[in-house]
Enzyme design. Structure first.
Site, mmCIF file in Angstrom:
data_model
loop_
_atom_site.group_PDB
_atom_site.id
_atom_site.type_symbol
_atom_site.label_atom_id
_atom_site.label_comp_id
_atom_site.label_asym_id
_atom_site.label_seq_id
_atom_site.Cartn_x
_atom_site.Cartn_y
_atom_site.Cartn_z
ATOM 1 N N LYS A 103 47.679 45.308 31.877
ATOM 2 C CA LYS A 103 47.310 44.964 33.401
ATOM 3 C C LYS A 103 48.663 45.080 34.192
ATOM 4 C CE LYS A 103 44.673 42.006 36.262
ATOM 5 N NZ LYS A 103 43.709 41.000 36.340
ATOM 6 N N SER A 185 39.212 41.303 37.668
ATOM 7 C CA SER A 185 40.087 42.235 38.205
ATOM 8 C C SER A 185 40.874 43.253 37.253
ATOM 9 C CB SER A 185 41.321 41.739 39.214
ATOM 10 O OG SER A 185 42.080 40.671 38.264
ATOM 11 N N SER A 209 38.176 37.408 35.620
ATOM 12 C CA SER A 209 38.639 38.905 35.591
ATOM 13 C C SER A 209 39.019 39.364 34.400
ATOM 14 C CB SER A 209 40.130 38.586 36.320
ATOM 15 O OG SER A 209 39.551 38.731 37.685
#
Length: 541
Positions: A103, A185, A209
């Site tokens: 990420k 996210s 997330s």
């Protein structure tokens, strides 16, 4: 800093390695497990360089062309060179030769950027050193393949954001139905693993997330105990709740990655006890792991979405058939009292923790949350075309962490979620774990109104909040489908209970066999947008 277009970067990468002759990898290996890939490598049937080349080609064909998932922000310009080095050195680590996507809020001390999806850091130099977990990945032989798109600033900029959107990367799409949201996210990490763009990925979670994008993209996600995995070098929201964790297509792969990244790090004081608990989590992969386990159904986290409830009931029946003792219902105290203190804590922490992180980055004028707010205002056309930054502004208005409001909210949130919440529920009925639907089937992406789901949303659901606020572990696994969209169930439990949760999740997974590859439909009930045989390949477990 001038950046090559991704298509040019990939083209250069595919020509860059001269250390080894080009070797073609079987396209089916895009879906293979860590164990299967390493068996081939050990037998001399596969090189890490060929595997990296396969994934880079898929990223070009699927992520940039074809369905245009926008799951991958950047590929590692040294990927093939590093893969060739792995082939020569033959490291012994648990992830030797395995491509991993990170990420884009996780620092890498190489030529890749770390931006949290924001243009505010897009011109800054790369981070000066690896995040703690990245150093562990490399030590375990993993190949860092690239950075994934995310909800900008990990979805803590606006209440009206669209998950998976960032100014740097645009909107990530769900590979099962492209007009549906990948959830956030860690949207890019979830979509990329689901689409076979890497073997595994790393996401991060403050609240939902990892769990939501894993469930929405039909994969496994582990949100570890806060303090098991180092947060050093990760763009923060809250030191109280932030953690990184693995996202994979199987429980076995997720367990292998967790074992590789878990452990103490002097750069993150919260991990002081991690070495006492970190282990090889693949030791707990028992196909009969449900037998005798006492699992409590938290009905207060169900009942919001009929498809999720239907799949929950099917999952309960399967668990009973495999010898689990199901306690139904189980009350989770204070379930409706977590939201307000949690938000207070996150807003205070964001201001302080962001400033501490930005102090580690050189070559950028972004030093405080106020700097980021000012940048977004200057670049509103690019940074705020759909939604604003009211959460940033609310956080900026907060005072120091010594404020009475913060101290009281932090104490209340932790107490209600952990000792007076999850711990009470587990102890009352002598439970090994708690169970709920992870989320309902994912919603249509809406850049105008933003997400149609948050934790506890009365229309779609969401079960991440209790474990997230407590700092306790949770794991979501695929459980079924509703109208071509994956639906998961989540197990959560006491602090440091990862071994038990992995045993339960693996036992469930082996009998449910709920995973299937995405078809890249244009919409639910629609047609695939890509004529590609391998997108319907089923993975053998």
């Amino acid at each position: 800093m001038t950046r090559l277009p991704l298509s040019l970067s990939l083209a250069a990468l595919l020509l860059a390695s001269t250390a080894l002759p080009a070797q073609s990898a079987d396209p089916a290996l895009a879906w293979a497990s860590i164990k299967e890939l390493q068996q081939r490598m050990d037998a001399g049937q596969l090189r890490s360089e060929a595997l990296a080349r396969l994934f880079l080609e898929r990223i070009q064909r699927i992520d940039r062309d074809g369905p245009a998932l926008r799951a991958v922000l950047e590929t590692n310009p040294d990927a093939l060179k590093l893969a060739a080095q792995i082939d020569r050195q033959k490291p012994k680590g648990a992830l030797r030769g395995i491509p991993v996507l990170l990420k884009d809020n996780i620092d890498t001390g190489d030529r890749m950027l770390t931006t949290a999806g924001s243009l505010a850091l897009a011109d800054a130099p790369p981070a000066p050193r690896d995040a703690g977990l990245v150093a562990r990945l490399r030590k375990n032989g993993a190949l860092i393949l690239g950075k994934t798109n995310l909800s900008e600033w990990a979805n803590m900029r606006s209440n009206h954001a669209s998950s998976g959107w960032s100014a740097r990367g645009g909107q990530t799409r769900n590979p099962y139905a492209l007009d549906r949201n990948p959830c956030g996210s860690s949207a890019g990490s979830g979509a990329a693993v689901a689409a076979g763009l890497a073997t595994v990925a790393i996401g991060s979670e403050t609240d939902g997330s990892i769990i939501c994008p894993a469930a929405a993209n039909g994969i496994v996600g582990i949100k570890p105990t806060v303090g098991l995995v180092s947060r050093s070098g990760i763009v923060p929201i809250s030191h109280n709740q932030d953690t990184a964790g693995p996202m994979a297509r199987t429980v076995a792969d997720a367990a292998a990655v967790l074992g590789a990244i878990a452990g103490s790090d002097p750069r993150d004081p919260a991990t002081a006890e991690a070495d006492k608990h970190a282990t090889d989590y693949t030791r707990f992969l028992d196909p009969n792991g449900l037998k005798g386990k006492r699992i409590g159904v938290v009905r207060g986290l169900a009942g919001a979405e009929p498809n999720a409830d239907r799949i929950l009931e099917q999952s309960i029946a399967l668990m009973k058939a495999q010898g689990a003792v199901i306690v139904d219902p189980v009350e989770l105290p204070h379930l409706k009292e977590l939201g307000d203190p949690e938000l207070t804590v996150l807003l205070y922490d964001l201001k302080q923790d962001m400033q501490a992180y930005l102090a580690t980055r050189t070559g950028t004028s972004m030093k405080t949350l106020a700097d980021l707010i000012a940048f977004n205002k200057r670049e509103a056309e690019r940074e705020m075309p759909w939604f604003g930054q009211e959460l940033f502004e609310q956080a900026q208005a907060k005072g120091p962490l010594t404020d009475k409001d913060y101290v009281e909210a932090q104490a209340k949130a932790k107490r209600f979620a952990g000792p007076e919440g999850i711990d009470v529920a587990l102890a009352k009925d002598h439970l090994d774990a708690l169970l709920a639907p992870s989320w309902g089937p994912t919603f249509v992406t809406d850049p105008v109104l933003g997400d149609h789901v948050v934790s506890g949303d009365p229309t779609v659901g969401g079960a991440s909040q209790p474990a997230a606020v407590a700092g306790y572990p949770s794991i979501t696994v695929p459980a079924g489908f509703a109208h071509d969209l994956p639906v998961g169930i989540v197990f959560f439990g006491a602090k440091w209970s990862e071994p038990t949760l992995i045993t339960i999740a693996y036992g469930y997974e082996q009998h449910a066999q709920a995973w299937r590859a995405p078809r890249f439909l244009d919409t639910v009930g629609g047609k695939p947008v890509m004529a590609d045989a391998d997108h319907v390949l089923e993975m053998t477990r």
